[in-house]
Design an enzyme around this catalytic site. Structure first.
Site, PDB file in Angstrom:
ATOM      1  N   SER A 181       0.851  -1.182   0.000  1.00  0.00           N
ATOM      2  CA  SER A 181       0.000   0.000   0.000  1.00  0.00           C
ATOM      3  C   SER A 181       0.898   1.247   0.000  1.00  0.00           C
ATOM      4  O   SER A 181       1.862   1.309  -0.767  1.00  0.00           O
ATOM      5  CB  SER A 181      -0.875  -0.086   1.258  1.00  0.00           C
ATOM      6  OG  SER A 181      -1.969   0.741   1.202  1.00  0.00           O
ATOM      7  N   ASP A 431      -8.341  -5.230  -6.099  1.00  0.00           N
ATOM      8  CA  ASP A 431      -7.971  -4.120  -5.221  1.00  0.00           C
ATOM      9  C   ASP A 431      -8.210  -2.782  -5.928  1.00  0.00           C
ATOM     10  O   ASP A 431      -7.639  -2.544  -6.990  1.00  0.00           O
ATOM     11  CB  ASP A 431      -6.485  -4.270  -4.864  1.00  0.00           C
ATOM     12  CG  ASP A 431      -5.970  -3.125  -4.016  1.00  0.00           C
ATOM     13  OD1 ASP A 431      -6.794  -2.369  -3.455  1.00  0.00           O
ATOM     14  OD2 ASP A 431      -4.737  -2.988  -3.914  1.00  0.00           O
ATOM     15  N   HIS A 456      -6.038  -6.263  -1.788  1.00  0.00           N
ATOM     16  CA  HIS A 456      -4.965  -5.368  -1.351  1.00  0.00           C
ATOM     17  C   HIS A 456      -3.822  -6.145  -0.673  1.00  0.00           C
ATOM     18  O   HIS A 456      -4.024  -6.791   0.327  1.00  0.00           O
ATOM     19  CB  HIS A 456      -5.575  -4.349  -0.391  1.00  0.00           C
ATOM     20  CG  HIS A 456      -4.804  -3.076  -0.263  1.00  0.00           C
ATOM     21  ND1 HIS A 456      -4.353  -2.350  -1.345  1.00  0.00           N
ATOM     22  CD2 HIS A 456      -4.409  -2.382   0.821  1.00  0.00           C
ATOM     23  CE1 HIS A 456      -3.728  -1.267  -0.913  1.00  0.00           C
ATOM     24  NE2 HIS A 456      -3.745  -1.261   0.391  1.00  0.00           N
TER      25      HIS A 456
END
Ligand SMILES: *[C@@H]1O[C@H](CO)[C@@H](O)[C@H](O)[C@H]1NC(C)=O
Ligand SMILES: *[C@@H]1O[C@H](CO)[C@@H](O)[C@H](O)[C@H]1NC(C)=O
Ligand SMILES: *[C@@H]1O[C@H](CO)[C@@H](O)[C@H](O)[C@H]1NC(C)=O
Ligand SMILES: *[C@@H]1O[C@H](CO)[C@@H](O)[C@H](O)[C@H]1NC(C)=O
Ligand SMILES: *[C@@H]1O[C@H](CO)[C@@H](O)[C@H](O)[C@H]1NC(C)=O
Length: 498
Positions: A181, A431, A456
């Site tokens: 991320s 995602d 994710h």
């Protein structure tokens, strides 16, 4: 009657799109305050030591300023590790580092096979790594927050690595960066900026192209929406139509009272926007954590949670109230364990969040909602409205072009084809952040690993017995590439010392 009805819908939609949707966050910020998994932290306690390193407040000026203590986790206890074995360094994101360590089982699992020392470094202004002595002082105003930047955070990591290697007499140990991320963005950028410090980076679900006009601004909400649509067209349609129903309900005299009761809220709503934002968050986070097994990342959730939400939404008889349906769906996200008495919409009990500051200063990721493909109220990103809100809330004017100036992003294939090496960009197409990710191979060593059914940074999570084959293969590929970087490093080192 019909044209009038259409008019009303139009007016409502227009009013709605005038208000700015809240800024979507990466998982770390939300989870940090909502869910402190101390049980899990204790479980790993034997795995690492917690240490603190004295950091400069400002790496880019010579002005005298008090420093701060940066927390980092190191495991196994350094005595069991001998240089020049590798160092696996996780670039902490926007939250408590113990939480990221608990949710990044992959790094811990593969380290022994590489005889690697694992470091998880906390990002400044999060967790315990607070400048100015306390969170309150650090988050006081734009002046105290001005040292919360990606460049400072990466410089912290660089400084920490150099000092740690010196202390461990490990100058010759290759360092591999990991991050998911926002942490994945940091890992990739750090590899490009500090090639002398790390030999490679695994950047998982890192939307480094979600800036300016590089990636389409609609991609985030389009992907959230298509994740629902692929489960059920009806589910998508119900959600898409529910916003107008909700808005219309709120306009009745006692509409907000009724909505608050229907949605079992702890406190009465002040406007429907609060409820829309709460639902929007649920759908967006569900898309991020649409994992193939039960998980407890942001919330305790079943396997394939979107499928479960849609089962609820679709499970009502024909003609059932849209709001009952979406309440049942949202309850999967917010009340899966059945232990919630009432829903508290107050997002961040600690007040201003660090991510919102970052999003308002340099991490400006324009997001729109398309009318056609998204199940959300249409919205076209309006930079001046966004900038106004930032200066009102945080007293800061965003610099939307700074990230691409500092790290690049435009024409990334052309630029990185002959510059840079050893970066894995992994993305799962479920995602919503994958829309801003690097999805194409750039060179033989800057590679994109794309999985159709990944959410994710699922690759960074600990392995489970329910891992599908594609996930096992993805991780094997990553291990193979990382092993290649390390082998190359040692081979070259051997040839130099001949
Ligand atoms: C390295 O050792 C010095 C002296 O003991 C210490 O102050 C410093 O914090 C250590 N560095 C790291 C990264 O732990
Ligand atoms: C509505 O406003 C009141 C007064 O400002 C506040 O106490 C309450 O928490 C708000 N309700 C919600 C759901 O945020
Ligand atoms: C959460 O789920 C439990 C069990 O189904 C239910 O009794 C409770 O009312 C739910 N809470 C809310 C706020 O809906
Ligand atoms: C964008 O926001 C500005 C400032 O709030 C406003 O004046 C302008 O009308 C908005 N533009 C559009 C296209 O909505
Ligand atoms: C990139 O290259 C690797 C092999 O190094 C391959 O496995 C992968 O599928 C390629 N990615 C894409 C998106 O084509």
């Amino acid at each position: 009657m019909k044209p009038l009805f259409v008019m009303i819908i139009f007016v409502i939609t227009a009013a709605e799109s005038a208000s700015i949707p809240h800024i979507p966050r990466f998982p770390g910020q939300s989870a940090g305050s909502r869910l402190r998994n101390h049980a899990a932290a204790t479980h790993h306690a034997s795995k690492y030591d917690t240490r603190y390193f004295h950091q400069r407040l400002d790496h880019f000026s010579f002005a005298e300023a008090p420093g701060f203590k940066q927390r980092y986790l190191v495991g196994p206890s350094a005595g069991l590790w001998t240089p020049p074995s590798p160092i696996f360094f996780y670039c902490g994101n926007e939250g408590d580092i113990e939480w990221f360590s608990d949710n990044t089982g992959f790094v811990w699992e593969i380290a022994p096979a590489f005889s690697a020392l694992v470091i998880f470094a906390e990002h400044r202004y999060y967790g315990e790594s607070m400048p100015f002595g306390s969170r309150e002082e650090a988050y006081k105003d734009a002046k105290s927050l001005s040292y919360l930047t990606t460049e400072q955070a990466i410089a912290d990591f660089a400084t920490l690595i150099i000092d740690l290697k010196r202390n461990l007499s490990a100058e010759d140990s290759p360092v591999v960066l990991f991050g998911g991320s926002y942490g994945g963005m940091l890992a990739a950028w750090m590899r490009l900026k500090y090639p002398h410090i790390a030999i490679g980076a695994l950047a998982s679900s890192a939307p480094i192209l979600q800036f300016e006009d590089i990636a389409p601004p609609e991609s985030f909400y389009d992907i959230v929406s298509s994740d629902f649509k692929r489960e059920s067209r009806n589910c998508f349609d119900v959600i898409k139509n529910s916003w107008d129903v909700l808005e219309a309900q709120g306009k009745y005299d006692d509409g907000l009272v009724k909505l608050s009761r229907k949605f079992r809220l702890c406190k009465e709503l002040n406007n429907t926007q609060q409820l829309s934002d709460w639902l929007d968050s649920a759908y967006s986070y569900l898309a991020m954590v649409d994992y193939p097994y039960a998980s407890n990342f942001l919330m305790p959730l079943p396997a394939y949670p979107i499928k479960e939400v849609c089962k609820k939404v679709d499970g009502f008889p024909d003609g059932a109230d849209f709001l009952d349906r979406i309440f049942a769906g949202a309850s999967i996200y917010y009340n899966y364990t059945g232990s919630v008495d009432c829903f508290d919409l107050e997002d961040d009990p600690h007040g201003m969040s660090g991510w919102d500051w970052q999003a308002c200063s340099e991490m400006v990721m324009p997001l729109s909602r398309s009318k056609e493909n998204s199940m959300f109220p249409a919205y076209e990103f309006n930079y001046s409205a966004f900038a106004d809100e930032c200066s009102q809330s945080y007293g800061v004017k965003p610099r939307p072009a700074w990230i691409t100036t500092e790290f690049g992003g435009h024409d990334i294939s052309k630029v990185l084809k002959k510059f840079g090496s050893n970066i894995i960009f992994s993305n799962g197409l479920l995602d919503p952040w994958s829309g801003g990710g690097v999805l194409q191979n750039i060179s033989h060593s800057i590679v994109a690993l794309v999985t159709e059914l990944g959410a994710h940074h699922i690759d960074l999570r600990a392995s489970t017995k329910d891992d599908p084959e594609w996930l096992v293969e993805l991780r094997e590929m990553e291990i193979k590439l990382i092993k290649g970087w390390i082998d190359d490093y040692f081979q070259e080192r051997a040839s130099y010392s001949l």
